[in-house]
Design an enzyme around this catalytic site. Sequence first.
Site, PDB file in Angstrom:
ATOM      1  N   GLU A  75      40.099  47.269  47.760  1.00  0.00           N
ATOM      2  CA  GLU A  75      39.751  47.563  49.160  1.00  0.00           C
ATOM      3  C   GLU A  75      38.309  47.125  49.382  1.00  0.00           C
ATOM      4  O   GLU A  75      37.596  46.861  48.404  1.00  0.00           O
ATOM      5  CB  GLU A  75      39.893  49.070  49.422  1.00  0.00           C
ATOM      6  CG  GLU A  75      41.316  49.561  49.232  1.00  0.00           C
ATOM      7  CD  GLU A  75      41.483  51.053  49.546  1.00  0.00           C
ATOM      8  OE1 GLU A  75      40.497  51.708  49.963  1.00  0.00           O
ATOM      9  OE2 GLU A  75      42.604  51.548  49.352  1.00  0.00           O
ATOM     10  N   GLU A 101      42.563  41.456  37.877  1.00  0.00           N
ATOM     11  CA  GLU A 101      43.156  42.331  36.831  1.00  0.00           C
ATOM     12  C   GLU A 101      42.066  42.970  35.972  1.00  0.00           C
ATOM     13  O   GLU A 101      42.236  43.123  34.763  1.00  0.00           O
ATOM     14  CB  GLU A 101      44.125  41.553  35.948  1.00  0.00           C
ATOM     15  CG  GLU A 101      45.380  41.099  36.639  1.00  0.00           C
ATOM     16  CD  GLU A 101      46.239  42.243  37.097  1.00  0.00           C
ATOM     17  OE1 GLU A 101      46.808  42.947  36.263  1.00  0.00           O
ATOM     18  OE2 GLU A 101      46.334  42.447  38.320  1.00  0.00           O
ATOM     19  N   GLY A 102      40.955  43.325  36.589  1.00  0.00           N
ATOM     20  CA  GLY A 102      39.816  43.912  35.862  1.00  0.00           C
ATOM     21  C   GLY A 102      38.889  42.802  35.408  1.00  0.00           C
ATOM     22  O   GLY A 102      39.323  41.893  34.688  1.00  0.00           O
TER      23      GLY A 102
HETATM   24  C1  LIG Z   1      41.424  35.188  44.139  1.00  0.00           C
HETATM   25  C2  LIG Z   1      41.491  36.673  43.939  1.00  0.00           C
HETATM   26  C3  LIG Z   1      42.718  37.273  43.855  1.00  0.00           C
HETATM   27  C4  LIG Z   1      42.809  38.661  43.695  1.00  0.00           C
HETATM   28  N1  LIG Z   1      44.034  39.266  43.657  1.00  0.00           N
HETATM   29  C5  LIG Z   1      44.121  40.606  43.654  1.00  0.00           C
HETATM   30  C6  LIG Z   1      45.394  41.268  43.726  1.00  0.00           C
HETATM   31  O1  LIG Z   1      46.448  40.644  43.772  1.00  0.00           O
HETATM   32  N2  LIG Z   1      45.399  42.621  43.812  1.00  0.00           N
HETATM   33  C7  LIG Z   1      44.258  43.358  43.793  1.00  0.00           C
HETATM   34  O2  LIG Z   1      44.327  44.572  43.868  1.00  0.00           O
HETATM   35  N3  LIG Z   1      43.035  42.765  43.667  1.00  0.00           N
HETATM   36  C8  LIG Z   1      42.947  41.421  43.607  1.00  0.00           C
HETATM   37  N4  LIG Z   1      41.714  40.806  43.518  1.00  0.00           N
HETATM   38  C9  LIG Z   1      40.520  41.626  43.491  1.00  0.00           C
HETATM   39  C10 LIG Z   1      39.917  41.714  42.094  1.00  0.00           C
HETATM   40  O3  LIG Z   1      40.758  42.430  41.245  1.00  0.00           O
HETATM   41  C11 LIG Z   1      38.529  42.361  42.256  1.00  0.00           C
HETATM   42  O4  LIG Z   1      37.706  41.390  42.872  1.00  0.00           O
HETATM   43  C12 LIG Z   1      37.943  42.801  40.943  1.00  0.00           C
HETATM   44  O5  LIG Z   1      38.647  43.903  40.450  1.00  0.00           O
HETATM   45  C13 LIG Z   1      36.463  43.187  41.074  1.00  0.00           C
HETATM   46  O6  LIG Z   1      36.280  44.110  42.092  1.00  0.00           O
HETATM   47  P1  LIG Z   1      35.148  43.867  43.195  1.00  0.00           P
HETATM   48  O7  LIG Z   1      35.386  42.517  43.767  1.00  0.00           O
HETATM   49  O8  LIG Z   1      35.112  45.004  44.138  1.00  0.00           O
HETATM   50  O9  LIG Z   1      33.804  43.798  42.389  1.00  0.00           O
HETATM   51  P2  LIG Z   1      32.904  45.007  41.893  1.00  0.00           P
HETATM   52  O10 LIG Z   1      33.727  46.078  41.328  1.00  0.00           O
HETATM   53  O11 LIG Z   1      31.977  45.378  43.006  1.00  0.00           O
HETATM   54  O12 LIG Z   1      32.092  44.306  40.722  1.00  0.00           O
HETATM   55  C14 LIG Z   1      31.050  43.373  40.968  1.00  0.00           C
HETATM   56  C15 LIG Z   1      30.462  42.999  39.622  1.00  0.00           C
HETATM   57  O13 LIG Z   1      29.946  44.178  38.955  1.00  0.00           O
HETATM   58  C16 LIG Z   1      30.547  44.347  37.678  1.00  0.00           C
HETATM   59  N5  LIG Z   1      30.760  45.764  37.429  1.00  0.00           N
HETATM   60  C17 LIG Z   1      31.348  46.670  38.247  1.00  0.00           C
HETATM   61  N6  LIG Z   1      31.393  47.877  37.657  1.00  0.00           N
HETATM   62  C18 LIG Z   1      30.824  47.736  36.425  1.00  0.00           C
HETATM   63  C19 LIG Z   1      30.584  48.616  35.329  1.00  0.00           C
HETATM   64  N7  LIG Z   1      30.956  49.895  35.374  1.00  0.00           N
HETATM   65  N8  LIG Z   1      29.983  48.121  34.224  1.00  0.00           N
HETATM   66  C20 LIG Z   1      29.627  46.809  34.149  1.00  0.00           C
HETATM   67  N9  LIG Z   1      29.823  45.933  35.162  1.00  0.00           N
HETATM   68  C21 LIG Z   1      30.419  46.380  36.281  1.00  0.00           C
HETATM   69  C22 LIG Z   1      31.871  43.604  37.775  1.00  0.00           C
HETATM   70  O14 LIG Z   1      32.318  43.203  36.486  1.00  0.00           O
HETATM   71  C23 LIG Z   1      31.492  42.420  38.641  1.00  0.00           C
HETATM   72  O15 LIG Z   1      30.899  41.425  37.859  1.00  0.00           O
HETATM   73  C24 LIG Z   1      41.621  39.435  43.614  1.00  0.00           C
HETATM   74  C25 LIG Z   1      40.372  38.794  43.683  1.00  0.00           C
HETATM   75  C26 LIG Z   1      40.297  37.437  43.847  1.00  0.00           C
HETATM   76  C27 LIG Z   1      38.941  36.792  43.915  1.00  0.00           C
END
Ligand SMILES: Cc1cc2nc3c(=O)[nH]c(=O)nc-3n(C[C@H](O)[C@H](O)[C@H](O)COP(=O)(O)OP(=O)(O)OC[C@H]3O[C@@H](n4cnc5c(N)ncnc54)[C@H](O)[C@@H]3O)c2cc1C
Length: 417
Positions: free
Chosen positions: A143, A394-395
Amino acid sequence: MISFEMPKPLVQTRTVVETVAVNMMRPISREMDENEHEIPWAYIQFMHTATKALGSSSMAPEDTEKEKKKDPEKEKRPPINYQRLMVMVEMLSWGDAGIYLCTPGGMLGAAAVSAAGTPDQKKRFLSRFKGKEPVFDAMSMTEPQAGSDTSAIRTTAVLDEKTNEWILNGEKIFVTAGNKALVDSKGFIVVWASLDLEAGRAGIRSFVIEADTPGCKVTKFEEKLGIRASDTVSIVMQDCRIPFENILGSPTIEKSTKGYKGAMETFDATRPIVAASALGVARAALEFVLEKLEAEGVTIRYNLPRQKMSNLEREIIDLETQLRQAWLLTIKALWMADNHQSNGMVASMSKVKAGKVATVITQKAVEIMGPLGYSQEFLLEKWFRDAKINDIFEGTGQINLLVVARNILGYRGSQLR
Ligand SMILES: Cc1cc2nc3c(=O)[nH]c(=O)nc-3n(C[C@H](O)[C@H](O)[C@H](O)COP(=O)(O)OP(=O)(O)OC[C@H]3O[C@@H](n4cnc5c(N)ncnc54)[C@H](O)[C@@H]3O)c2cc1C
């Protein structure tokens, strides 16, 4: 002695899928990359017909118990369904990672139903992949304010006791294949929502929203760096009503996070599959480099002592070693899944390793090839763009590293984050 040779059925699968990768994917790779949001229908129709002809409704592994009942002979053979899926995904992603994500049949959504659904739900939701038309699924957790931190999910599911329906409200972003699941086919999307925002993770469950359900709309198409053949969309749920039976797992909120953990088990299967896709892209890039070097008369002298090798030879061998390490971790994770062993830690390990290896190999390949790597004349620059997603969805790599660390150190999520 330990043998690392692939069993015959896996070699056969690989050979069949290689023809698809070479003849159906590579020829349209550039075109699909340049025309984001176009759909590779010829590939989709072919894969739908082919998987049905092979007796499989989709890429989601069949229920092993059910299979055994069908054919007692199979009991004698080691289970290889997930490993076969790995071989297919690796090869299809070698063909084109974006087009692979357009493959019809059970993917992430089906994995969620398989992990947390009842036998009745599995029948209801997964049988649609066997129909005449290709059908897609999707899974959405992310989200605007909730990505890595799923406790920040704000989509709600409230039970209307009069009609016995769940009412879902919220917004999901970055949903892979969301449009194909909801608009282009009679598929479904698995949505993570909260039964009680105060309960944190303990209140989170997954729900199945089927295509054509009023109140659920695709609102945006992402334009992306890589995997451009695959649709990635936003979805809004506004008083979206679904039957009570569409909740996966228990509808009551336990004090523990048992229900949430059930939903998380989806990742035990899907993370190594993402790793497999990363491996395919990385192998494509590495093979391209080796072919081009060979055409220039440069061969890698594997039998030389390391100090006598050129720097290029050492680099290539290091990349090949990393690719093999990631492959071994991935096959181990899926071998464990096939043998019903708890594989959460190895699944995350394979995802971290393969995501990183694909990023490093494609980047290094562009570097070694110089202008050939940067030019759109070849697909290498595209593979460089396609690879990175495997370290994000996927994380992310960091989040999967945390999962591994927690497992090794015996910490809970709240103790190490
Ligand atoms: C092309 C694409 C397809 C996708 N498809 C799907 C899908 O089908 N379903 C779905 O649900 N999601 C999907 N996603 C979303 C994706 O799973 C998320 O982008 C991802 O989980 C990261 O979440 P975020 O973008 O909110 O980044 P954030 O959680 O804000 O993270 C930003 C950065 O901070 C780092 N970070 C965050 N928390 C920590 C921590 N505790 N310790 C160390 N580092 C940390 C992360 O590793 C990352 O580098 C997709 C994304 C893309 C780009």
